[in-house]
Scaffold this motif. Structure first.
Motif, short mmCIF file in Angstrom:
data_model
loop_
_atom_site.label_atom_id
_atom_site.label_comp_id
_atom_site.label_asym_id
_atom_site.label_seq_id
_atom_site.Cartn_x
_atom_site.Cartn_y
_atom_site.Cartn_z
N ARG A 38 50.27 55.08 48.22
CA ARG A 38 49.86 54.14 47.18
C ARG A 38 48.62 53.44 47.70
N ARG A 39 47.55 53.48 46.93
CA ARG A 39 46.30 52.84 47.31
C ARG A 39 45.79 52.00 46.14
N GLU A 40 45.17 50.89 46.46
CA GLU A 40 44.52 50.09 45.44
C GLU A 40 43.03 50.38 45.54
N ILE A 41 42.47 50.94 44.49
CA ILE A 41 41.07 51.33 44.45
C ILE A 41 40.42 50.64 43.26
N ASP A 42 39.45 49.79 43.52
CA ASP A 42 38.75 49.06 42.47
C ASP A 42 39.71 48.32 41.54
N GLY A 43 40.74 47.70 42.11
CA GLY A 43 41.69 46.93 41.32
C GLY A 43 42.73 47.75 40.59
N SER A 44 42.73 49.05 40.79
CA SER A 44 43.69 49.94 40.14
C SER A 44 44.57 50.61 41.19
N VAL A 45 45.87 50.62 40.95
CA VAL A 45 46.80 51.27 41.87
C VAL A 45 46.82 52.76 41.59
#
Length: 81
Positions: A38-45
């Motif tokens: 699980r990664r948060e990229i540019d405010g999106s999970v």
């Protein structure tokens, strides 16, 4: 894990995956067992299958994914991280 696989398997936005409430425990277990990340990229999970996740659902790991991981490993060794 199969939901992530069906949705694209790599950097799948959380909004694109339909996990019913009763599967939340299974999702946490898959995260803990490192079958998915699980990664948060540019405010999106976003979720991705790991190589262990592909093996767990008897799916073939795409060569591109293996190559990307190997390149990351080489870069980490080169920079001393």
């Amino acid at each position: 894990m199969e939901e992530v696989y069906r949705a694209g398997a790599h950097r799948v936005p959380a909004d694109d995956i339909d996990w019913p409430q009763e599967l939340h425990a299974a999702v946490f277990r898959a995260l803990n067992m490192q079958y998915i990340t699980r990664r948060e990229i540019d405010g999106s999970v976003r979720f991705s299958l790991t190589q262990a996740g592909y093996r767990a659902i008897d799916a073939e790991v795409p060569w591109g994914r293996i190559l990307r991981q190997r390149m990351r490993d080489l870069m980490r060794m080169a920079t001393g991280r």
